[in-house]
Write a protein that holds these residues in place. Structure first.
Motif, short mmCIF file in Angstrom:
data_model
loop_
_atom_site.label_atom_id
_atom_site.label_comp_id
_atom_site.label_asym_id
_atom_site.label_seq_id
_atom_site.Cartn_x
_atom_site.Cartn_y
_atom_site.Cartn_z
N LYS A 161 32.40 30.45 35.42
CA LYS A 161 30.97 30.33 35.16
C LYS A 161 30.37 31.64 34.63
CE LYS A 161 30.09 26.60 38.43
NZ LYS A 161 29.32 26.15 39.63
N LEU A 162 29.35 31.44 33.81
CA LEU A 162 28.66 32.51 33.12
C LEU A 162 27.16 32.35 33.38
CD1 LEU A 162 29.49 34.67 30.83
CD2 LEU A 162 28.76 32.93 29.20
N ASP A 163 26.45 33.46 33.59
CA ASP A 163 24.99 33.39 33.66
C ASP A 163 24.42 34.54 32.85
OD1 ASP A 163 25.15 35.69 35.23
OD2 ASP A 163 24.65 34.68 37.11
N ARG A 164 23.15 34.83 33.02
CA ARG A 164 22.50 35.83 32.17
C ARG A 164 23.03 37.24 32.42
NH1 ARG A 164 17.95 38.18 34.93
NH2 ARG A 164 17.56 37.19 36.94
N HIS A 165 23.78 37.43 33.51
CA HIS A 165 24.40 38.73 33.79
C HIS A 165 25.88 38.73 33.42
CE1 HIS A 165 20.76 40.04 35.75
NE2 HIS A 165 20.81 39.03 36.60
N GLY A 166 26.33 37.69 32.72
CA GLY A 166 27.72 37.62 32.29
C GLY A 166 28.59 36.86 33.27
N LEU A 167 29.87 37.12 33.21
CA LEU A 167 30.86 36.44 34.05
C LEU A 167 30.50 36.61 35.52
CD1 LEU A 167 33.78 35.09 33.70
CD2 LEU A 167 34.64 37.32 34.34
N GLY A 440 20.72 31.33 31.47
CA GLY A 440 21.93 31.48 30.67
C GLY A 440 22.65 30.16 30.55
N PRO A 441 23.89 30.20 30.05
CA PRO A 441 24.65 28.97 29.84
C PRO A 441 24.82 28.18 31.13
CG PRO A 441 25.70 30.84 28.79
CD PRO A 441 24.61 31.39 29.64
N GLN A 442 24.66 26.91 31.04
CA GLN A 442 24.80 26.04 32.21
C GLN A 442 26.17 25.39 32.20
OE1 GLN A 442 22.01 25.96 34.54
NE2 GLN A 442 21.90 27.73 33.21
N ILE A 443 26.91 25.57 33.24
CA ILE A 443 28.27 25.03 33.34
C ILE A 443 28.23 23.78 34.19
CG2 ILE A 443 30.65 25.54 33.92
CD1 ILE A 443 29.37 27.33 31.76
#
Length: 444
Positions: A161-167, A440-443
């Motif tokens: 998973k990835l969010d606005r702070h990266g991995l 950020g990206p939604q997984i």
């Protein structure tokens, strides 16, 4: 890095006499959604927000050509000859100066392997590390070129998973544990920590040592792909993962974004055992990286202020990013997006119920191109996102391209709402859409 990938099935050639004779890995190959767009997106009437091509008009081509002409007189017999599979020693020394900007100060020229672009580097590291059925952990969405390589080697890609702070470190560790419980061999983590393609996010400085620690404890190699690291808009460079651990990280970078992609020159820095295997694999794959391209790059680095050139690129790309962000606020306030701090891309989330891939032909008719989010996943996800590139078009063209894109999305929303299939916005105010509140990206 060149943008090949795996989004659409291989084309079946009618009456192919060799059908059924191909290796299983050849059958697994897929065409790139990005490459398929190039013929259309390159038309002058189309505003292309698709390809991640650097804007090269700032390069001093006249002066460079004069120096290359002199180099050809002085060293043409070497430049046009075969070279070493590890790469030109002079260039390997120059690479060390570049990596020092990101905290890599312990590497030696012998640690460096020059490759024929980063795509070649990805191919080599996967070739020497992975058997069919092995697992590579990677952020999702993911760089399409990496997905294409992994699929061609019949590797299982497991999303982290990835969010606005990266991995997310916890997701990384959970994935290792889960895959090993299933009896799988986890060979490496593939990560783009800086100004991610396509998500645009950057791994926070606080998370980097945590990722390193998890990899060490579980004995998982990290493959750090860093083509955009020097292109932070505020001039900030982030400490490379390789700067924190020389034993468990293979570092990849490229001259494609900071000089020219047409040179097809990149490099890897790897621990001794891995480096030895990489050199052997490079020799078996391409024999040697092209001397002419390597000598051209060293001529440029030795005679021009390349640091100033990179700084000029930062300012230029920042202006383009700001233009795209402002145009999105103006024309698509009901969408959500990240505003990156560097690199080439904005990752746009479109209203619920819309399909970026299905919508693309209508966008081309409206004379604007983008890359559908599905191209950045192995499993068909991503239809609710699209990647927008701001690196190549002028600010004026970017503004016009977003205007055209908005007309397409507006029409799709109206149709979706009319038939009750979606098209609703997230409900957030436009002013929040490119702020840190966007997760950020939604997984799934």
């Amino acid at each position: 890095m060149s943008e090949t990938g795996n989004a659409t099935p291989s084309k079946v050639i009618k009456n192919d006499p060799w059908f059924g004779s191909y290796a299983a890995r050849a059958e697994a190959m897929r065409a790139s959604e990005i490459r398929a767009l190039f013929a259309v997106a390159s038309r002058p009437e189309v505003v292309s927000l698709a390809g991640g091509m650097p804007y090269l008009e700032y390069m001093p081509f006249k002066e460079i050509s004069e120096l290359i002409a002199k180099m050809m007189v002085d060293r043409g017999d070497v430049a046009w000859q075969y070279g070493s599979a590890q790469g030109d020693p002079h260039l390997r020394e120059d690479v060390l100066q570049i990596m020092e900007l990101e905290g890599i100060r312990d590497a030696q020229p012998d640690d460096v392997v020059i490759t024929n672009g980063s795509q070649n580097a990805l191919d080599l590291i996967t070739r020497i590390m992975c058997d069919p059925g092995d697992v590579v952990l990677s952020e999702a969405p993911n760089y399409v070129g990496a997905l294409g390589v992994f699929q061609s080697f019949q590797v299982d890609v497991v999303n982290v998973k990835l969010d606005r702070h990266g991995l997310i470190p916890e997701s990384f560790e959970d994935a290792i544990v889960e895959q090993r419980k299933l009896g799988k061999k986890v060979k490496f983590l593939y990560t783009v920590p800086n100004f991610h393609n396509p998500a645009g996010v950057t791994m926070s400085v606080e998370r980097r040592p945590r990722i390193i620690d998890i990899a060490r404890r579980h004995h998982v190699l990290i493959v750090e792909d860093n083509p955009y690291g020097l292109l932070g808009f505020d001039g900030q460079t982030y400490p490379a993962l390789r700067s924190m651990d020389g034993d468990n990280v293979v570092y990849l970078s490229s001259f494609s974004k900071i000089i020219a992609p047409g040179m097809r020159i990149a490099w890897m820095v790897a621990p001794p055992g891995i480096r030895h295997k990489l050199v052997l694999a490079n020799e078996a794959s391409i024999l040697c990286p092209p001397n002419m391209s390597q000598f051209t790059i060293t001529t440029y680095l030795d005679n021009f202020d390349w640091k100033k050139q990179i700084n000029d690129y930062r300012g230029m790309y920042k202006k383009r990013c700001d233009t795209m962000d402002a145009a999105l606020r103006e024309f698509l306030p009901y969408c959500s997006w990240n505003k990156p701090k560097g690199g080439f891309y904005i990752w746009l989330k479109i209203p619920e119920g819309l399909d970026s891939r299905a919508m693309l032909p209508r966008a081309i008719t409206a004379k604007v191109a983008y890359v559908a989010g599905t191209g950045f996943y192995m499993n068909g996800e991503g239809a609710d996102h699209m990647r927008l590139s701001f690196c190549y078009p002028t600010p004026e063209r970017i503004h016009e391209g977003i205007h055209r894109l908005a007309s397409v999305i507006d029409a799709e929303r109206e149709t979706a709402e009319l038939f009750g299939t979606g098209g609703k916005s997230s409900g957030r105010h436009a002013a929040d859409h490119s702020r840190p509140e966007y997760p950020g990206p939604q997984i799934k």
